[in-house]
Write a protein that holds these residues in place. Structure first.
Motif, PDB file in Angstrom:
ATOM      1  N   GLY A  45       0.974  -1.245  -0.040  1.00 16.43           N
ATOM      2  CA  GLY A  45      -0.009  -0.124   0.014  1.00 16.43           C
ATOM      3  C   GLY A  45       0.808   1.287  -0.005  1.00 16.43           C
ATOM      4  N   GLY A  46       1.933   1.277   0.804  1.00 15.31           N
ATOM      5  CA  GLY A  46       2.750   2.372   0.950  1.00 15.31           C
ATOM      6  C   GLY A  46       3.582   2.799  -0.497  1.00 15.31           C
ATOM      7  N   SER A  62      -4.843   7.622  -4.898  1.00 14.24           N
ATOM      8  CA  SER A  62      -3.707   6.812  -4.752  1.00 14.24           C
ATOM      9  C   SER A  62      -4.246   5.869  -3.460  1.00 14.24           C
ATOM     10  N   LEU A  63      -4.909   6.385  -2.527  1.00 20.48           N
ATOM     11  CA  LEU A  63      -5.480   5.569  -1.322  1.00 20.48           C
ATOM     12  C   LEU A  63      -6.405   4.417  -1.936  1.00 20.48           C
ATOM     13  N   ILE A  64      -7.195   4.618  -3.022  1.00 21.88           N
ATOM     14  CA  ILE A  64      -8.154   3.795  -3.429  1.00 21.88           C
ATOM     15  C   ILE A  64      -7.390   2.637  -4.327  1.00 21.88           C
ATOM     16  N   ILE A  65      -6.652   3.141  -5.056  1.00 24.39           N
ATOM     17  CA  ILE A  65      -5.655   2.146  -5.817  1.00 24.39           C
ATOM     18  C   ILE A  65      -4.716   1.190  -4.991  1.00 24.39           C
ATOM     19  N   ALA A  66      -4.280   1.849  -3.906  1.00 25.12           N
ATOM     20  CA  ALA A  66      -3.614   1.125  -2.779  1.00 25.12           C
ATOM     21  C   ALA A  66      -4.592  -0.281  -2.407  1.00 25.12           C
ATOM     22  N   PHE A  67      -5.755   0.383  -1.866  1.00 20.45           N
ATOM     23  CA  PHE A  67      -6.722  -0.611  -1.287  1.00 20.45           C
ATOM     24  C   PHE A  67      -7.096  -1.801  -2.155  1.00 20.45           C
ATOM     25  N   ILE A  68      -7.111  -1.379  -3.517  1.00 19.27           N
ATOM     26  CA  ILE A  68      -7.333  -2.456  -4.657  1.00 19.27           C
ATOM     27  C   ILE A  68      -6.223  -3.454  -4.509  1.00 19.27           C
ATOM     28  N   ALA A  69      -4.891  -2.831  -4.473  1.00 17.13           N
ATOM     29  CA  ALA A  69      -3.735  -3.689  -4.712  1.00 17.13           C
ATOM     30  C   ALA A  69      -3.650  -4.467  -3.472  1.00 17.13           C
ATOM     31  N   GLY A  70      -3.912  -4.109  -2.453  1.00 22.19           N
ATOM     32  CA  GLY A  70      -3.926  -5.014  -1.155  1.00 22.19           C
ATOM     33  C   GLY A  70      -4.988  -6.176  -1.095  1.00 22.19           C
ATOM     34  N   GLY A  71      -6.280  -5.713  -1.667  1.00 19.61           N
ATOM     35  CA  GLY A  71      -7.175  -6.809  -1.936  1.00 19.61           C
ATOM     36  C   GLY A  71      -6.827  -7.875  -2.946  1.00 19.61           C
ATOM     37  N   ILE A  72      -6.120  -7.259  -3.950  1.00 15.67           N
ATOM     38  CA  ILE A  72      -5.492  -8.510  -4.842  1.00 15.67           C
ATOM     39  C   ILE A  72      -4.514  -9.753  -4.151  1.00 15.67           C
ATOM     40  N   SER A 198      -4.012   1.324   5.199  1.00 18.71           N
ATOM     41  CA  SER A 198      -3.186   1.716   6.105  1.00 18.71           C
ATOM     42  C   SER A 198      -1.880   2.101   5.821  1.00 18.71           C
ATOM     43  N   GLY A 199      -1.201   1.206   5.028  1.00 14.50           N
ATOM     44  CA  GLY A 199       0.121   1.351   4.687  1.00 14.50           C
ATOM     45  C   GLY A 199       0.212   2.652   3.907  1.00 14.50           C
ATOM     46  N   ALA A 200      -0.703   2.670   2.938  1.00 13.09           N
ATOM     47  CA  ALA A 200      -0.674   4.186   2.004  1.00 13.09           C
ATOM     48  C   ALA A 200      -0.727   5.308   2.959  1.00 13.09           C
ATOM     49  N   MET A 201      -1.604   5.255   4.107  1.00  7.93           N
ATOM     50  CA  MET A 201      -1.777   6.357   4.658  1.00  7.93           C
ATOM     51  C   MET A 201      -0.715   6.682   5.688  1.00  7.93           C
ATOM     52  N   VAL A 202       0.179   5.653   6.346  1.00  8.60           N
ATOM     53  CA  VAL A 202       1.041   5.885   6.840  1.00  8.60           C
ATOM     54  C   VAL A 202       2.445   6.487   6.137  1.00  8.60           C
ATOM     55  N   ALA A 203       2.555   6.047   4.687  1.00  5.99           N
ATOM     56  CA  ALA A 203       3.374   6.618   3.827  1.00  5.99           C
ATOM     57  C   ALA A 203       3.407   7.749   3.638  1.00  5.99           C
ATOM     58  N   GLN A 204       1.929   8.473   3.420  1.00  2.00           N
ATOM     59  CA  GLN A 204       1.834   9.909   3.254  1.00  2.00           C
ATOM     60  C   GLN A 204       2.236  10.708   4.322  1.00  2.00           C
ATOM     61  N   SER A 205       1.752   9.906   5.774  1.00  3.37           N
ATOM     62  CA  SER A 205       2.259  10.771   6.887  1.00  3.37           C
ATOM     63  C   SER A 205       3.528  11.035   7.039  1.00  3.37           C
ATOM     64  N   GLN A 206       4.262  10.108   6.870  1.00  2.00           N
ATOM     65  CA  GLN A 206       5.755   9.990   7.205  1.00  2.00           C
ATOM     66  C   GLN A 206       6.617  10.325   6.092  1.00  2.00           C
ATOM     67  N   GLY A 207       5.928  10.723   4.882  1.00  2.00           N
ATOM     68  CA  GLY A 207       6.700  11.337   3.798  1.00  2.00           C
ATOM     69  C   GLY A 207       7.554  10.361   3.015  1.00  2.00           C
ATOM     70  N   TYR A 208       7.458   9.171   2.836  1.00  2.00           N
ATOM     71  CA  TYR A 208       8.071   8.329   2.022  1.00  2.00           C
ATOM     72  C   TYR A 208       7.410   6.830   2.078  1.00  2.00           C
TER      73      TYR A 208
END
Length: 307
Positions: A45-46, A62-72, A198-208
């Motif tokens: 996700g990140g 980007s969160l939606i795409i990360a969500f779909i990728a995690g589901g796959i 969650s990984g995508a949101m953490v990545a956006q929060s921590q900046g990488y």
């Protein structure tokens, strides 16, 4: 003052990681499936979100795409387990190992920085005039509340009830003519989709986004679930248990932050996490034995002495 700031930062991270714990709760508690995919799907996700943001995509999209990728990734684990009859733990490990290489392929490197990129947190900072910590906290709270409401509704539907029943008694559900393999796949898909979100949101929060950001995710998630259950219990309804998971994640992060402020080395975090999980697991057992001993003592003390 340093401890108070550390607690605030820990709460903001805890609520973001709490979404991951909600995903893990679905597999471990609802579906009764030991899924180790999460270490890879969290980083997935990140990685997906970071790459899309760098290429100019909208942070919410980007969160939606990360969500779909995690589901796959969850579907892959489910197929390995149900169709190829690979044991659940091993199926999760295989997917997790594969995701390490896939995540590097997605980013083209081990780390993708988000310096100067508009993330959800940056947009909130500008809109509300707050700092990164508060923007992460607000984002996490809003997403957590919405996700808990959706999960509470979903697991009250016929499909959600069948998934819960599959975790409680798979043989009985199969005897009713339900395809339990499909229920497992759906549960794993939903779980890893939330973990990747969650990984995508953490990545956006921590900046990488980093290929190793998911290391130890399963232990952190389990610690959050167990701490939430021990402190808040499993009373009331399903929504309460979901809320307890997120609060458990926040408490876990606060414990880590306070201990670090008191002088613990960052290299000892894994050891501290293991100790916290062990204590949280042991506490209900100790409490049960203590109550049993107390009841036994009261019963023996209340009986009349035989002459």
């Amino acid at each position: 003052m340093g401890i108070l700031l550390a607690i605030q930062g820990a709460a903001s991270q805890g609520v973001l990681w709490g979404i991951m714990a909600l995903g893990l709760y679905i597999t471990f508690k609802v579906l009764d499936f030991a899924d180790l995919t999460v270490d890879g799907s969290f980083a997935l996700g990140g990685a997906v979100s970071a790459v899309l943001l760098v290429n100019g995509w909208n942070p919410f999209l980007s969160l939606i795409i990360a969500f779909i990728a995690g589901g796959i990734s969850g579907v892959v684990t489910g197929l390995l387990h149900t169709k190829l009859e690979i044991p659940g733990i091993l199926a999760g490990i295989l997917t997790m190992i594969a995701l390490y290489s896939i995540n590097i392929r997605i980013m083209g490197q081990a780390n993708t920085p988000l310096l100067g990129v508009d993330t959800i947190m940056v947009k909130l900072e500008i809109l509300l005039g707050i700092d990164r910590t508060l923007s992460s906290l607000v984002t996490g709270v809003v997403f957590s509340v919405v996700i808990i409401m959706i999960l509470y509704w979903f697991f009250g539907t016929e499909l959600g009830s069948v998934i819960r029943a599959t975790g409680n008694n798979e043989k009985m559900v199969r005897a009713q003519g339900v395809n339990t393999d499909n229920m497992k796949i759906i549960g794993l898909m939903l779980s890893n989709a939330l973990v990747a979100l969650s990984g995508a949101m953490v990545a956006q929060s921590q900046g990488y986004g980093d290929v190793g950001m998911g290391t130890g995710t399963i232990v952190i998630g389990l610690a959050s679930i167990i701490i939430g259950e021990v402190i808040f219990g499993a009373r009331f309804s399903f929504w309460y248990r979901l809320m307890a998971v997120v609060l458990g994640s926040i408490i876990y992060r606060i414990i880590i932050a306070v201990v670090l402020q008191l002088g613990l080395k960052s290299t000892d975090l894994k050891l501290l996490t293991a100790i916290i999980v062990a204590l949280a697991l042991a506490l209900p057992v100790v409490k049960k034995r203590f109550l049993k001993t107390k009841i036994t003592a009261q019963t023996q003390g209340g009986n009349p002495c035989s002459v």
